[in-house]
Design an enzyme around this catalytic site. Structure first.
Site, mmCIF file in Angstrom:
data_model
loop_
_atom_site.group_PDB
_atom_site.id
_atom_site.type_symbol
_atom_site.label_atom_id
_atom_site.label_comp_id
_atom_site.label_asym_id
_atom_site.label_seq_id
_atom_site.Cartn_x
_atom_site.Cartn_y
_atom_site.Cartn_z
ATOM 1 N N LYS A 1 -37.875 -35.497 -105.174
ATOM 2 C CA LYS A 1 -37.533 -34.908 -103.872
ATOM 3 C C LYS A 1 -37.750 -35.954 -102.797
ATOM 4 O O LYS A 1 -38.575 -36.869 -102.965
ATOM 5 C CB LYS A 1 -38.443 -33.699 -103.591
ATOM 6 C CG LYS A 1 -37.863 -32.741 -102.586
ATOM 7 C CD LYS A 1 -36.855 -31.813 -103.211
ATOM 8 C CE LYS A 1 -36.219 -30.892 -102.203
ATOM 9 N NZ LYS A 1 -35.310 -29.940 -102.863
HETATM 10 P P1 NAD Z 1 -30.280 -25.325 -93.946
HETATM 11 O O1 NAD Z 1 -30.963 -26.340 -93.135
HETATM 12 O O2 NAD Z 1 -28.808 -25.377 -94.105
HETATM 13 O O3 NAD Z 1 -30.651 -23.854 -93.429
HETATM 14 C C1 NAD Z 1 -31.965 -23.423 -93.239
HETATM 15 C C2 NAD Z 1 -31.947 -22.127 -92.446
HETATM 16 O O4 NAD Z 1 -33.283 -21.624 -92.380
HETATM 17 C C3 NAD Z 1 -31.466 -22.292 -91.002
HETATM 18 O O5 NAD Z 1 -30.707 -21.158 -90.642
HETATM 19 C C4 NAD Z 1 -32.788 -22.305 -90.216
HETATM 20 O O6 NAD Z 1 -32.630 -21.898 -88.857
HETATM 21 C C5 NAD Z 1 -33.562 -21.291 -91.023
HETATM 22 N N1 NAD Z 1 -35.005 -21.320 -90.788
HETATM 23 C C6 NAD Z 1 -35.824 -22.367 -90.685
HETATM 24 N N2 NAD Z 1 -37.077 -21.940 -90.433
HETATM 25 C C7 NAD Z 1 -37.021 -20.580 -90.384
HETATM 26 C C8 NAD Z 1 -37.963 -19.554 -90.166
HETATM 27 N N3 NAD Z 1 -39.231 -19.844 -89.921
HETATM 28 N N4 NAD Z 1 -37.536 -18.256 -90.187
HETATM 29 C C9 NAD Z 1 -36.265 -17.954 -90.424
HETATM 30 N N5 NAD Z 1 -35.328 -18.890 -90.650
HETATM 31 C C10 NAD Z 1 -35.701 -20.174 -90.626
HETATM 32 O O7 NAD Z 1 -31.009 -25.399 -95.383
HETATM 33 P P2 NAD Z 1 -30.460 -24.913 -96.800
HETATM 34 O O8 NAD Z 1 -29.810 -26.056 -97.457
HETATM 35 O O9 NAD Z 1 -29.735 -23.616 -96.612
HETATM 36 O O10 NAD Z 1 -31.828 -24.656 -97.569
HETATM 37 C C11 NAD Z 1 -32.567 -23.462 -97.410
HETATM 38 C C12 NAD Z 1 -33.597 -23.361 -98.513
HETATM 39 O O11 NAD Z 1 -32.944 -23.383 -99.784
HETATM 40 C C13 NAD Z 1 -34.628 -24.489 -98.562
HETATM 41 O O12 NAD Z 1 -35.856 -23.963 -99.023
HETATM 42 C C14 NAD Z 1 -34.072 -25.422 -99.616
HETATM 43 O O13 NAD Z 1 -35.066 -26.209 -100.242
HETATM 44 C C15 NAD Z 1 -33.499 -24.405 -100.601
HETATM 45 N N6 NAD Z 1 -32.475 -24.961 -101.488
HETATM 46 C C16 NAD Z 1 -31.338 -25.490 -100.957
HETATM 47 C C17 NAD Z 1 -30.382 -26.001 -101.822
HETATM 48 C C18 NAD Z 1 -29.056 -26.529 -101.320
HETATM 49 O O14 NAD Z 1 -28.184 -26.785 -102.144
HETATM 50 N N7 NAD Z 1 -28.845 -26.659 -100.029
HETATM 51 C C19 NAD Z 1 -30.601 -25.984 -103.217
HETATM 52 C C20 NAD Z 1 -31.764 -25.422 -103.705
HETATM 53 C C21 NAD Z 1 -32.696 -24.914 -102.827
#
Ligand code: NAD
Length: 467
Positions: A116
């Site tokens: 990561k």
């Molecule tokens: P992103 O940055 O596109 O979106 C994150 C969202 O979470 C945003 O809407 C942000 O405003 C919101 N957020 C942040 N803090 C918050 C809070 N305290 N309360 C409510 N909302 C909050 O990120 P993403 O790519 O959608 O990733 C989201 C999660 O999914 C992360 O934990 C990431 O590790 C996990 N994840 C993502 C992927 C991927 O392919 N993008 C794959 C596996 C896991």
């Protein structure tokens, strides 16, 4: 769920494996020794690289930003894991996420290890030029440790295909004449990315819940095998929810986080043609929006894309022609709903607020949102928690296909990609649900860790590492 809890759970699973004889080798003493060595290897991270990125801000000042690439274990293949840009980034957070990647890839049988990356910045506070500089410098700092047959990053929280495209460009500049297309996944389609990669984690997250009720439970409900009856509380939860599948009453969904993962998971629910769903609450960092009759997710997703966030005021809602009540971000967690999808950040449900959770099914699209104590507490109340390494693997499945297509230099169609991802996910989902519902002792997270660790330990043993 913090790093220490992840490592404790690995140890618990290893202790449980000592009671079984899953490997057909030697006597008990020898098996215990092998498992202990495996435990020590898998609780230890291979490499922690920390650096500082110096950026000249548009105003002229220089900032020094901590950045990490952490490689946990590569026994099952080249290191693989996203890069996040967030003010919460710390060494222990990134290490925990790297361990989860090792377990996730092993659980799903993908030929990758776990890594990561993280940069301690809030991307919203930087201009496009500054973000470009940060992205390029990240690659410069860690270039020696990255590459298509070494360590392959992807987007995560706060990063997207644009940032990944910049990173690939920098990797190519640093390594002239070398294969570079497979050095990152999550690239734009125009830049050799996989069609459907952006949507894949959200689609897979929704699938992990929907498959559970619509296919797995539907298949078993008429003739419940005796061993599954032990989980009677969860079974009743399914029966109650499944009733809704047949009625006009929609299944209610709340989604925390409305970025890459959350907005797509919400759209999957909103557009689900087989069963009526109503997304009644969504949130981001600044706001929760509630509409008991169901939010218009298509309009919200379009608004979010344009404005990089959900509407925060009644004026914003009016301009977007949307109806919703405005609440604080934390209100979403305790909202009355059937299914709660996490798609934001870690440590959202802990012993402080676990009593207040009302949803029946909790799905971890985000990494590590539910603590170990909360997991057990909620399960004992009859709730079902689908853990991160199971639910959010759609992205890494498609990343694997993206990496694979870079080696065969042939682009798959979006349908091919999403079909392949769906059928691979379902295979793992079935394996986990079959095993979990047969025992009453453990959480679903424990079952996932156990399947993943059995694979990793077998590989370590076959590679002659356990003496
Ligand atoms: P992103 O940055 O596109 O979106 C994150 C969202 O979470 C945003 O809407 C942000 O405003 C919101 N957020 C942040 N803090 C918050 C809070 N305290 N309360 C409510 N909302 C909050 O990120 P993403 O790519 O959608 O990733 C989201 C999660 O999914 C992360 O934990 C990431 O590790 C996990 N994840 C993502 C992927 C991927 O392919 N993008 C794959 C596996 C896991």
């Amino acid at each position: 769920m913090e790093r220490s809890q992840t490592k404790e759970l690995i140890e618990e699973v290893i202790n449980e494996l000592k009671k079984q004889s899953f490997m057909d080798i030697g006597d008990k003493k020898e098996r215990d020794k092998v498992l202990e060595s495996a435990g020590e290897i898998l609780k230890t991270t291979d490499k922690i690289i920390k650096s500082y990125i110096r950026v000249s801000r548009d105003g002229g000042e220089i900032e020094c930003i901590p950045a990490y690439r952490i490689q946990h274990n590569d026994i099952s293949g080249f290191y693989k894991g996203g890069i996040r840009f967030s003010e919460e980034v710390s060494e222990s957070e990134v290490e925990n996420l790297a361990i989860l990647m090792t377990l996730k890839n092993a659980l799903h049988g993908l030929p990758f290890g776990g890594a990561k990356g993280g940069v301690h910045v809030n991307p919203r506070k930087y201009t496009e030029r500054e973000l470009n500089l940060i992205s390029k410098k990240y690659v410069q700092r860690f270039a020696l440790n990255l590459g298509p047959t070494q360590d392959i990053p992807a987007p995560d929280l706060g990063t997207d295909e644009k940032i990944i495209d910049w990173m690939v460009g920098e990797y190519k500049t640093i390594n002239p004449g070398q294969a570079y297309i497979g050095s990152f996944t999550g690239k734009s389609v125009e830049n050799n990315g996989a069609r459907g990669r952006r949507e894949s984690t959200g689609i897979g997250t929704f699938l992990s819940y929907f498959y559970l009720l619509n296919e797995w439970f539907a298949d078993k409900k008429e003739n419940i095998p005796v061993e599954y009856k032990e989980r009677s509380k969860q079974w009743r939860t399914f029966e109650k929810l499944y009733e809704k599948f047949k009625e006009a009453d929609p299944v209610e969904i709340a989604v925390q986080g409305f970025g890459n993962v959350g907005s797509v998971a919400a759209l999957e629910a909103y557009n689900c043609s087989e069963v009526k769903h109503s997304v009644t609450a969504v949130s981001d960092q600044f706001v929760t929006l509630i509409n008991k009759e169901g939010l218009n997710i298509e309009k919200l997703a379009a608004y979010e894309k344009e404005n990089k966030g959900l509407p925060k005021t009644t004026q914003h809602l009016k301009e977007a022609n949307l109806e919703a009540e405005i609440k604080k971000p934390e209100d979403l967690l305790t909202f009355h709903t059937d299914v709660l999808i996490f798609a934001a950040i870690e440590d959202q449900v802990t012993k402080e607020n676990m009593q207040d959770i009302k949803a029946d099914i909790l799905v971890e699209g985000a990494n590590a949102p539910v603590s170990v104590e909360a997991d057990l507490f909620l399960q004992n109340k009859g709730k079902v928690i689908v853990p991160d390494i199971l639910a959010n693997a759609g992205g890494v499945h498609v990343s694997y296909l993206e990496w694979k297509q870079s080696r065969v230099t042939e682009l798959y169609s979006k349908d091919q990609i999403l079909q392949e991802m769906g059928s691979q996910m379902k295979e793992t989902l079935k394996k986990v649900y079959d095993e979990y519902f047969k025992s009453t002792e453990h959480t679903m997270r424990f079952t996932c860790y156990s399947i993943a660790l059995r694979r990793l330990i077998t590989l370590l043993y076959r590679h002659g590492k356990l003496f």
